[in-house]
Design a protein around this motif. Structure first.
Motif, PDB file in Angstrom:
ATOM      1  N   ARG A 148       0.861  -1.176   0.000  1.00 60.08           N
ATOM      2  CA  ARG A 148       0.000   0.000   0.000  1.00 60.08           C
ATOM      3  C   ARG A 148       0.898   1.226   0.000  1.00 60.08           C
ATOM      4  NH1 ARG A 148       2.364  -2.299   4.384  1.00 60.08           N
ATOM      5  NH2 ARG A 148       1.997  -1.222   6.350  1.00 60.08           N
ATOM      6  N   LYS A 149       0.307   2.389   0.019  1.00 59.16           N
ATOM      7  CA  LYS A 149       1.054   3.636   0.109  1.00 59.16           C
ATOM      8  C   LYS A 149       0.717   4.344   1.417  1.00 59.16           C
ATOM      9  CE  LYS A 149       1.331   4.512  -4.904  1.00 59.16           C
ATOM     10  NZ  LYS A 149       2.805   4.505  -5.046  1.00 59.16           N
ATOM     11  N   MET A 150       1.588   5.253   1.803  1.00 62.27           N
ATOM     12  CA  MET A 150       1.291   6.133   2.933  1.00 62.27           C
ATOM     13  C   MET A 150       1.411   7.573   2.467  1.00 62.27           C
ATOM     14  SD  MET A 150       3.061   6.552   6.729  1.00 62.27           S
ATOM     15  CE  MET A 150       2.146   5.221   7.514  1.00 62.27           C
ATOM     16  N   LEU A 151       0.370   8.334   2.723  1.00 64.07           N
ATOM     17  CA  LEU A 151       0.412   9.777   2.501  1.00 64.07           C
ATOM     18  C   LEU A 151       0.897  10.401   3.801  1.00 64.07           C
ATOM     19  CD1 LEU A 151      -0.340  12.176   0.596  1.00 64.07           C
ATOM     20  CD2 LEU A 151      -2.558  12.189   1.734  1.00 64.07           C
ATOM     21  N   LEU A 152       2.014  11.077   3.759  1.00 62.48           N
ATOM     22  CA  LEU A 152       2.636  11.539   4.997  1.00 62.48           C
ATOM     23  C   LEU A 152       3.276  12.902   4.814  1.00 62.48           C
ATOM     24  CD1 LEU A 152       6.128   9.939   5.571  1.00 62.48           C
ATOM     25  CD2 LEU A 152       4.922   9.732   3.402  1.00 62.48           C
ATOM     26  N   GLU A 185      -7.397   4.782   9.817  1.00 64.75           N
ATOM     27  CA  GLU A 185      -7.295   6.110  10.417  1.00 64.75           C
ATOM     28  C   GLU A 185      -5.851   6.614  10.384  1.00 64.75           C
ATOM     29  OE1 GLU A 185      -7.336   5.850  15.019  1.00 64.75           O
ATOM     30  OE2 GLU A 185      -8.367   4.046  14.316  1.00 64.75           O
ATOM     31  N   PRO A 186      -5.627   7.907  10.554  1.00 63.99           N
ATOM     32  CA  PRO A 186      -4.249   8.438  10.585  1.00 63.99           C
ATOM     33  C   PRO A 186      -3.445   7.823  11.733  1.00 63.99           C
ATOM     34  CG  PRO A 186      -5.834  10.217  10.318  1.00 63.99           C
ATOM     35  CD  PRO A 186      -6.631   8.986  10.657  1.00 63.99           C
ATOM     36  N   VAL A 187      -2.131   7.833  11.549  1.00 62.19           N
ATOM     37  CA  VAL A 187      -1.238   7.266  12.561  1.00 62.19           C
ATOM     38  C   VAL A 187      -0.016   8.156  12.727  1.00 62.19           C
ATOM     39  CG1 VAL A 187      -1.931   4.885  12.105  1.00 62.19           C
ATOM     40  CG2 VAL A 187       0.010   5.863  10.851  1.00 62.19           C
ATOM     41  N   GLY A 188       0.608   8.046  13.891  1.00 63.68           N
ATOM     42  CA  GLY A 188       1.979   8.490  14.054  1.00 63.68           C
ATOM     43  C   GLY A 188       2.862   7.300  13.749  1.00 63.68           C
ATOM     44  N   VAL A 207      -1.236   8.593   6.726  1.00 65.00           N
ATOM     45  CA  VAL A 207      -2.399   7.719   6.627  1.00 65.00           C
ATOM     46  C   VAL A 207      -2.172   6.777   5.451  1.00 65.00           C
ATOM     47  CG1 VAL A 207      -3.740   9.270   5.122  1.00 65.00           C
ATOM     48  CG2 VAL A 207      -4.925   7.648   6.618  1.00 65.00           C
ATOM     49  N   GLU A 208      -2.517   5.498   5.623  1.00 69.73           N
ATOM     50  CA  GLU A 208      -2.342   4.512   4.566  1.00 69.73           C
ATOM     51  C   GLU A 208      -3.469   4.635   3.540  1.00 69.73           C
ATOM     52  OE1 GLU A 208      -1.939   0.677   6.324  1.00 69.73           O
ATOM     53  OE2 GLU A 208      -0.069   1.191   7.357  1.00 69.73           O
ATOM     54  N   VAL A 209      -3.077   4.538   2.256  1.00 74.00           N
ATOM     55  CA  VAL A 209      -4.031   4.618   1.149  1.00 74.00           C
ATOM     56  C   VAL A 209      -3.703   3.490   0.166  1.00 74.00           C
ATOM     57  CG1 VAL A 209      -4.400   7.107   1.362  1.00 74.00           C
ATOM     58  CG2 VAL A 209      -2.545   6.258  -0.087  1.00 74.00           C
ATOM     59  N   PRO A 210      -4.640   3.153  -0.760  1.00 71.51           N
ATOM     60  CA  PRO A 210      -4.375   2.055  -1.710  1.00 71.51           C
ATOM     61  C   PRO A 210      -3.200   2.373  -2.631  1.00 71.51           C
ATOM     62  CG  PRO A 210      -6.717   2.617  -1.635  1.00 71.51           C
ATOM     63  CD  PRO A 210      -6.011   3.696  -0.895  1.00 71.51           C
ATOM     64  N   MET A 211      -2.610   1.311  -3.192  1.00 70.45           N
ATOM     65  CA  MET A 211      -1.507   1.492  -4.143  1.00 70.45           C
ATOM     66  C   MET A 211      -1.935   2.345  -5.336  1.00 70.45           C
ATOM     67  SD  MET A 211       1.371   0.207  -3.166  1.00 70.45           S
ATOM     68  CE  MET A 211       2.278   0.065  -4.709  1.00 70.45           C
ATOM     69  N   ALA A 212      -3.222   2.251  -5.710  1.00 70.00           N
ATOM     70  CA  ALA A 212      -3.717   2.993  -6.870  1.00 70.00           C
ATOM     71  C   ALA A 212      -4.260   4.369  -6.497  1.00 70.00           C
ATOM     72  CB  ALA A 212      -4.797   2.173  -7.573  1.00 70.00           C
ATOM     73  N   TYR A 213      -3.960   4.842  -5.308  1.00 67.54           N
ATOM     74  CA  TYR A 213      -4.510   6.121  -4.852  1.00 67.54           C
ATOM     75  C   TYR A 213      -4.185   7.246  -5.844  1.00 67.54           C
ATOM     76  CZ  TYR A 213      -5.275  10.273  -1.974  1.00 67.54           C
ATOM     77  OH  TYR A 213      -5.702  11.486  -1.480  1.00 67.54           O
ATOM     78  N   ALA A 214      -5.228   7.994  -6.238  1.00 71.04           N
ATOM     79  CA  ALA A 214      -5.054   9.106  -7.171  1.00 71.04           C
ATOM     80  C   ALA A 214      -5.739  10.364  -6.642  1.00 71.04           C
ATOM     81  CB  ALA A 214      -5.631   8.734  -8.540  1.00 71.04           C
ATOM     82  N   PRO A 273       6.988   0.780   9.014  1.00 72.83           N
ATOM     83  CA  PRO A 273       6.903   1.676  10.180  1.00 72.83           C
ATOM     84  C   PRO A 273       6.337   0.982  11.411  1.00 72.83           C
ATOM     85  CG  PRO A 273       5.804   2.612   8.239  1.00 72.83           C
ATOM     86  CD  PRO A 273       6.045   1.173   7.950  1.00 72.83           C
ATOM     87  N   ARG A 274       6.781   1.399  12.563  1.00 73.34           N
ATOM     88  CA  ARG A 274       6.073   1.139  13.812  1.00 73.34           C
ATOM     89  C   ARG A 274       5.048   2.254  13.944  1.00 73.34           C
ATOM     90  NH1 ARG A 274       8.642   0.223  19.877  1.00 73.34           N
ATOM     91  NH2 ARG A 274       6.755   0.739  21.076  1.00 73.34           N
ATOM     92  N   ILE A 275       3.799   1.920  14.235  1.00 71.53           N
ATOM     93  CA  ILE A 275       2.737   2.929  14.186  1.00 71.53           C
ATOM     94  C   ILE A 275       1.988   3.007  15.515  1.00 71.53           C
ATOM     95  CG2 ILE A 275       2.435   2.725  11.694  1.00 71.53           C
ATOM     96  CD1 ILE A 275      -0.061   1.028  12.233  1.00 71.53           C
ATOM     97  N   GLN A 276       1.459   4.198  15.786  1.00 70.68           N
ATOM     98  CA  GLN A 276       0.597   4.407  16.951  1.00 70.68           C
ATOM     99  C   GLN A 276      -0.695   5.060  16.489  1.00 70.68           C
ATOM    100  OE1 GLN A 276       2.674   8.654  18.324  1.00 70.68           O
ATOM    101  NE2 GLN A 276       2.378   7.053  19.815  1.00 70.68           N
ATOM    102  N   LEU A 277      -1.811   4.582  17.036  1.00 70.73           N
ATOM    103  CA  LEU A 277      -3.109   5.168  16.748  1.00 70.73           C
ATOM    104  C   LEU A 277      -3.445   6.204  17.804  1.00 70.73           C
ATOM    105  CD1 LEU A 277      -3.061   2.503  15.094  1.00 70.73           C
ATOM    106  CD2 LEU A 277      -5.528   2.335  15.475  1.00 70.73           C
ATOM    107  N   GLU A 278      -4.378   7.075  17.468  1.00 74.67           N
ATOM    108  CA  GLU A 278      -4.806   8.083  18.438  1.00 74.67           C
ATOM    109  C   GLU A 278      -5.343   7.396  19.685  1.00 74.67           C
ATOM    110  OE1 GLU A 278      -7.819  11.937  18.816  1.00 74.67           O
ATOM    111  OE2 GLU A 278      -7.855  10.678  17.018  1.00 74.67           O
ATOM    112  N   PRO A 279      -4.865   7.789  20.871  1.00 75.59           N
ATOM    113  CA  PRO A 279      -5.337   7.133  22.094  1.00 75.59           C
ATOM    114  C   PRO A 279      -6.761   7.554  22.443  1.00 75.59           C
ATOM    115  CG  PRO A 279      -3.805   8.899  22.633  1.00 75.59           C
ATOM    116  CD  PRO A 279      -3.817   8.786  21.132  1.00 75.59           C
ATOM    117  N   LEU A 280      -7.688   6.631  22.324  1.00 76.59           N
ATOM    118  CA  LEU A 280      -9.089   6.871  22.643  1.00 76.59           C
ATOM    119  C   LEU A 280      -9.478   5.935  23.777  1.00 76.59           C
ATOM    120  CD1 LEU A 280     -10.509   7.065  18.996  1.00 76.59           C
ATOM    121  CD2 LEU A 280      -9.940   8.980  20.518  1.00 76.59           C
ATOM    122  N   GLY A 281      -9.969   6.498  24.863  1.00 74.60           N
ATOM    123  CA  GLY A 281     -10.171   5.732  26.078  1.00 74.60           C
ATOM    124  C   GLY A 281     -11.084   4.540  25.934  1.00 74.60           C
TER     125      GLY A 281
END
Length: 293
Positions: A148-152, A185-188, A207-214, A273-281
């Motif tokens: 996949r791709k990452m938009l960053l 969802e977006p990640v650090g 944020v991860e997007v498909p390989m064909a993202y346009a 990447p090592r990734i972290q998601l937004e901490p939601l309780g």
């Protein structure tokens, strides 16, 4: 560092008034989550733990001077009840306020650490103050990620969240949440050396997007290819939203001790990447690290 100093100044000016995460965020110039994370990362404790410790220290000073009812002091420092104040006072100082008033025992007040000094300590590799150990049981599972791709958006030299925000600014997350066709969802993310051009940061947000993202690529952002990989996903227990800093620290302690070899894997940080998601309780803090069989 400057954002944390602004939050400290706001706290000191409003210790006898309600303080919200939103008001701290406005003082910092960041989103509430980012502001609280900055505060905890630099000063070693979540902002509301810090606020409670400061209020109790000033309340103890008032009580030492004498002539005031404990309940009046408690309400002046925004405690909801005499009982709640008594419990918090005893936890911090080891004796209830009534006994403190009667005996006049000396107490060690909580003095606000200077953000500038804390930043210098971190630059020398010294740990943050009041760093807590231990964690509850966490849920762990292996997840396969296809190519996949990452938009960053990259920073310059940031190795963690605080440095990244200082370099890049506070609006990256908001941009990422509006990306169409995002896979998740977006990640650090902490990028391995193979995914970092020279002169760019280890820590990014994306944020991860498909390989064909346009779709659109916002100014200052870029697309990066990510190869297939296996992620070991760690999910901590639910937590109270204002205690997200403690939840992150607890999960990190678990991940540091975790031995993937016992389950047929090894760490493979070079794979992605090592990734972290937004901490939601409500769901617990979630972080993932690449592995191989």
């Amino acid at each position: 560092m400057a954002a944390v100093e602004r939050m400290q100044a706001h706290i000191e000016a409003h210790l006898t008034e309600p303080i919200t995460l939103q008001s701290l965020a406005r003082a910092a110039g960041y989103s509430p989550w980012h502001a609280a994370r900055l505060f905890r990362d630099l000063l070693g404790r979540p902002p509301f733990d810090y606020i409670r410790a400061r209020r109790l220290s000033l309340a103890a000073e008032r009580l030492r001077n004498g002539g005031e009812r404990i309940a009046d002091v408690a309400f002046d420092f925004v405690f909801d009840s005499h009982e709640g104040f008594t419990r918090a006072f005893a936890r911090q100082f080891g004796l209830p306020p009534g006994e403190f008033v009667r005996t006049g025992r000396a107490l060690r007040p909580f003095l606000p650490p200077q953000a500038r000094n804390a930043y210098r300590m971190q630059q020398k590799g010294e740990p943050a103050m009041n760093e807590e150990k231990g964690a509850d049981i966490v849920f762990v599972q292996a997840v396969e990620r296809p190519a996949r791709k990452m938009l960053l958006k990259r920073g310059r030299s940031a190795t963690e969240y605080f440095e990244y925000c200082e370099e890049v600014g506070c609006d990256v997350w908001e941009v990422l949440t509006g990306i169409p066709d995002a896979l998740h969802e977006p990640v650090g993310a902490w990028l391995p050396a193979g995914l970092r051009p020279e002169g760019t940061s280890e820590y990014v947000q994306g944020v991860e997007v498909p390989m064909a993202y346009a779709g659109p690529i916002p100014e200052g952002f870029e697309l990066m290819d990510l190869p297939p990989c296996t992620l070991l996903v760690f999910q901590g227990p639910p937590f109270e939203d204002e205690k997200f800093g403690e939840a992150i620290g607890a999960l990190w302690n678990v991940m540091e001790r975790y031995k993937p070899e016992q389950y047929g894997y090894r760490w493979a940080d070079e794979d992605g990447p090592r990734i972290q998601l937004e901490p939601l309780g409500y769901r617990g803090y979630i972080e993932a690290r690449p592995v191989r069989p």
